[in-house]
Design an enzyme around this catalytic site. Sequence first.
Site, PDB file in Angstrom:
ATOM      1  N   ASP B 161       0.829  -1.206   0.000  1.00  0.00           N
ATOM      2  CA  ASP B 161       0.000   0.000   0.000  1.00  0.00           C
ATOM      3  C   ASP B 161       0.862   1.253   0.000  1.00  0.00           C
ATOM      4  O   ASP B 161       0.583   2.192  -0.740  1.00  0.00           O
ATOM      5  CB  ASP B 161      -0.941   0.012   1.206  1.00  0.00           C
ATOM      6  CG  ASP B 161      -1.766   1.283   1.226  1.00  0.00           C
ATOM      7  OD1 ASP B 161      -2.580   1.445   0.302  1.00  0.00           O
ATOM      8  OD2 ASP B 161      -1.578   2.133   2.124  1.00  0.00           O
ATOM      9  N   ARG B 168       1.294   6.387  -6.891  1.00  0.00           N
ATOM     10  CA  ARG B 168       0.074   7.092  -7.307  1.00  0.00           C
ATOM     11  C   ARG B 168       0.236   8.603  -7.131  1.00  0.00           C
ATOM     12  O   ARG B 168      -0.193   9.390  -7.964  1.00  0.00           O
ATOM     13  CB  ARG B 168      -1.130   6.600  -6.502  1.00  0.00           C
ATOM     14  CG  ARG B 168      -1.608   5.205  -6.920  1.00  0.00           C
ATOM     15  CD  ARG B 168      -2.590   4.626  -5.908  1.00  0.00           C
ATOM     16  NE  ARG B 168      -3.751   5.475  -5.718  1.00  0.00           N
ATOM     17  CZ  ARG B 168      -4.490   5.512  -4.600  1.00  0.00           C
ATOM     18  NH1 ARG B 168      -4.175   4.733  -3.565  1.00  0.00           N
ATOM     19  NH2 ARG B 168      -5.526   6.299  -4.510  1.00  0.00           N
ATOM     20  N   LYS B 187      -5.396  -1.563   4.652  1.00  0.00           N
ATOM     21  CA  LYS B 187      -4.756  -1.148   5.907  1.00  0.00           C
ATOM     22  C   LYS B 187      -5.601  -1.525   7.113  1.00  0.00           C
ATOM     23  O   LYS B 187      -5.081  -1.792   8.192  1.00  0.00           O
ATOM     24  CB  LYS B 187      -4.505   0.371   5.886  1.00  0.00           C
ATOM     25  CG  LYS B 187      -3.275   0.731   5.072  1.00  0.00           C
ATOM     26  CD  LYS B 187      -2.995   2.219   5.101  1.00  0.00           C
ATOM     27  CE  LYS B 187      -4.048   2.964   4.284  1.00  0.00           C
ATOM     28  NZ  LYS B 187      -3.643   4.343   3.966  1.00  0.00           N
TER      29      LYS B 187
END
Lengths: 434, 434
Positions: B161, B168, B187
């Site tokens: 992540d 991103r 998460k």
Amino acid sequence: MRTVDIIRKKRDGGELSREELAHVIEGYTKKQVPDYQVSSFLMAVYFAGLSETEVADLTDVIMRSGVVVDLSAIPGVKVDKHSTGGVGDKTSLIVAPVVAAAGVHVPMISGRGLGHTGGTLDKLESIPGFNTRLTTEQFREGLSSVGAALVGQTDELAPADRALYALRDATGTVESIPLIAASIMSKKMVEGIDALVLDVKTGSGAFMKKQTDARRLAQAMVSIGRRMNKRVLALITDMDQPLGNAVGNSLEVMEAINTLRNQGPPDLTELSVELSARMLMLADSAKSYDQAREQCTTLLENGQALEKFKQLVANQGGDAGVVDAFEKLPTSSAEYTVASPRGGFVSRIQAEDIGTAAMLLGAGRETVDSKIDHGVGIVLERKVGERVESGDTLCTLYYNSDEHLEEATQMVEDSFRIAAAAPEAKPLIYEIIQ
Amino acid sequence: MRTVDIIRKKRDGGELSREELAHVIEGYTKKQVPDYQVSSFLMAVYFAGLSETEVADLTDVIMRSGVVVDLSAIPGVKVDKHSTGGVGDKTSLIVAPVVAAAGVHVPMISGRGLGHTGGTLDKLESIPGFNTRLTTEQFREGLSSVGAALVGQTDELAPADRALYALRDATGTVESIPLIAASIMSKKMVEGIDALVLDVKTGSGAFMKKQTDARRLAQAMVSIGRRMNKRVLALITDMDQPLGNAVGNSLEVMEAINTLRNQGPPDLTELSVELSARMLMLADSAKSYDQAREQCTTLLENGQALEKFKQLVANQGGDAGVVDAFEKLPTSSAEYTVASPRGGFVSRIQAEDIGTAAMLLGAGRETVDSKIDHGVGIVLERKVGERVESGDTLCTLYYNSDEHLEEATQMVEDSFRIAAAAPEAKPLIYEIIQ
């Protein structure tokens, strides 16, 4: 100027300035913008598109990433022809000498074959001694003395295009019409040309399978040319079946020579005359379309185009004697004949499969690093619309290794369709975009 | 399995299998798939979206990129609450002790603030000695003994992540609802929880400015939970003005303590009770919604929630004495009062600008590496809908450095709108998605 803001702007449908496009492309070639931002940008372009202004600006930025050939010392209009790639397309070998024989300069930078498509450089290199790696000075000299020079791309021409293409190939962003248009046009615009005739292929053997996509690509490229003050015209032509009969490098050189002798297949002759005539018109070298076509046909009939081809070959170190002695060209050691399983009419010859089969025999490259065999390939004995009896030869496979022969043969057999009735005739040239 | 084929499949609207998603994500974290392919993939996801199955699979793949906390040794339903981030949102500090005081375990892994939004970890760390970096064993121990533990993410939890988010952020692919949903849920799912209440904020201070986007995000996360066999419910709540009155770390801790004393602002108290009640219901710890709310209100009234907060703080090394001595918390050296330029009704308090102004004073981070000042912030004296006279205090800025004071003050002043008529009352809770 932050790269991520440019990506987001394009992603959200905004129009990028020349500076923003240059930031991404120049930054990439200078290794200041990382590849992961460029690939994300390219995918945003894939989805959001580019305006006509953006495509022209992008082309200009890519073109200026390297050296731009200066041909201003050579008088007159310099005109080139570019095809988007197909199977059996050897028109460059015919068009360049025809147009040069008409007195118009043809500077031509060509590519190599990949996958099912052939490349002009590979075809030329099947002529013993032919050198496609000229210096810029040799290129200019060939243009001045012969009127045409056919060379390969060098590292110093449009390096951003090669870098972008490699990235697009790995990131699923090849199939974007504005990116394809900018790639093609940037490579052509570095040649120092004034005019360009584009042969945009459509059909099963073309990159653009659908005519609507071919039209969009043609329009994008013509628009780029207009914005860059070049005379550009595009023909949309058929690549549903192979062009001419021969597929494979030395086989295609022979067919091109026969065509220059005015003894070529009708479709190849017709397209070569049409493309040559369009080039003469863009160069203001003919009074009318009819006159241009007539001039090209005459040059095929009177042997002047063939003579020009011999000069061109000799000037680039090649053995011009091949013209009269095909045995000087690489040949294959074996052949395999595919016969028609029944009588009827040839209703389809799937061009991509013929190209892939030729590649499997060694005529083409599976990857850019593959070695090719100049002597092998496929010769069609029948084209779409022709009548066959059961057992008639449809085509012949020429090969040196039988490693992939079975696979290639199967593919060739499957590519032919024999129907009871004659198929509807399709045009060779669908549209003219200008 | 070729990465480029997966990118192309997603680009063309195909549905990816778990294996294909894992190829990209696991390959990326193992540095087998290059970042330029992942960023192109992420942009393709931005445009082409992900199906419910794909989002759940992606979440699972990201979750399993690291350690998944095993809380099976702790009996009962473990339930957490997560907010998508806002301004003045200190509900975690209230909800965790309330629910733990009701006998339900609350394992909570929180984040830090960035930009205009605050972070639970930063707020907790304004309590002297409070340690948010517990080992997994300490985390389990806190849950067993106190009933709640509030910690930060570690490198071993969902590392994919963090890697994906950094990419991103640099490639313009943050604003994708499926990617946001997968990031949040991965998460949360590593915490070893059974149930989760999501507080999806909407309005000027929220990440999702529009309620329709908030709803899509909430639906995506609830769907992920269902597919992962977790009980998940989402509230869509207002973040058009800040929540409560205090914005800034120690200021928010004080307000949270006041709320735990049942002396908090009405909106903060209401949302805290609602979230806590929903958590108790998901944990099967209440017979009805009304009973759950009543239980939570009672725990605020009878001091048990505050007592639980003190236990929680002490258990993590913090000075629980702050509860009765706010002077033990970091403070600011100066304050500046913003007065209403005229009489009327407060019709708007632009939450993002209040958050950004607090950040400029030092309460938040402009980038992940910024240092923060726990003692500074903004306290609103009026909320939307309240009457003011000309010259009445609208809010107070607490600061230690006047470097950005003028800019922050201007921003705060502009964030308030005073209208002649009372604005239409807006709900605090818009929707429940389950």
